[in-house]
Design an enzyme around this catalytic site. Structure first.
Site, short mmCIF file in Angstrom:
data_model
loop_
_atom_site.label_atom_id
_atom_site.label_comp_id
_atom_site.label_asym_id
_atom_site.label_seq_id
_atom_site.Cartn_x
_atom_site.Cartn_y
_atom_site.Cartn_z
N TYR A 214 -21.17 80.93 57.66
CA TYR A 214 -20.39 81.95 56.96
C TYR A 214 -19.31 81.26 56.12
O TYR A 214 -19.12 81.59 54.95
CB TYR A 214 -19.77 82.90 57.98
CG TYR A 214 -18.87 83.96 57.39
CD1 TYR A 214 -19.41 85.11 56.82
CD2 TYR A 214 -17.49 83.83 57.43
CE1 TYR A 214 -18.58 86.09 56.30
CE2 TYR A 214 -16.66 84.80 56.91
CZ TYR A 214 -17.21 85.93 56.35
OH TYR A 214 -16.39 86.90 55.83
N LYS B 242 -18.99 81.33 52.07
CA LYS B 242 -17.80 81.84 51.39
C LYS B 242 -17.17 80.77 50.51
O LYS B 242 -16.66 81.07 49.42
CB LYS B 242 -16.78 82.37 52.41
CG LYS B 242 -17.20 83.68 53.06
CD LYS B 242 -17.34 84.79 52.04
CE LYS B 242 -17.51 86.15 52.69
NZ LYS B 242 -17.55 87.24 51.71
N THR C 238 -11.72 95.64 62.82
CA THR C 238 -12.64 96.76 62.60
C THR C 238 -13.62 96.79 63.77
O THR C 238 -13.64 95.88 64.61
CB THR C 238 -13.45 96.58 61.30
OG1 THR C 238 -14.31 95.45 61.44
CG2 THR C 238 -12.54 96.40 60.09
#
Length: 129
Positions: A75, A79, A110
């Site tokens: 990830y 990015k 979240t």
């Protein structure tokens, strides 16, 4: 009658489950989502962006910055690649009046955190940072 071209920013936000084990097919998938998806979208939208003097805002992550991350290396790599693509697109499109920027938000609590494998307590702790 002259048609007015509306100027609207284009936002590229892509995400995926960061808890997947680091194997090659996950790496390829992450690159295709984060970089390939944005590149495809910009390629398709390029004529309209140029005509409308549009704007692109790519959403990266603080994980792309200068520190390692054992839990989500692919990830972070994806990015970081998105950050470089953003810079390259900015240089390419500015001569056409198209602005390209990126933002790198920090951690946002979240329900995605718990779906990624964190317990509620861990998510609460991370979300309070």
């Amino acid at each position: 009658m002259k048609r007015t071209v509306r100027k609207k920013p284009m936002n590229a936000i892509a995400g995926f489950d960061v808890s997947q084990p680091p194997v090659l097919n996950n790496f390829t998938r992450k690159l295709m989502i984060q970089i390939g998806g944005v590149l495809h979208l910009v390629t398709v939208a390029r004529p309209h962006l140029i005509k409308s003097k549009g704007e692109i805002v790519n959403v990266s992550s603080i994980l792309a910055l200068n520190f390692g991350n054992v839990q989500t290396p692919y990830y972070a790599i994806a990015k970081a690649g998105l950050d470089q693509l953003t810079r390259s697109l900015a240089v390419d499109l500015i001569e056409h009046g198209v602005r390209v920027n990126g933002v790198s938000p920090g951690i946002v609590k979240t329900s995605f955190m718990e779906k990624s494998g964190l317990t509620k307590e861990q998510a609460d702790k991370v979300g309070s940072l």
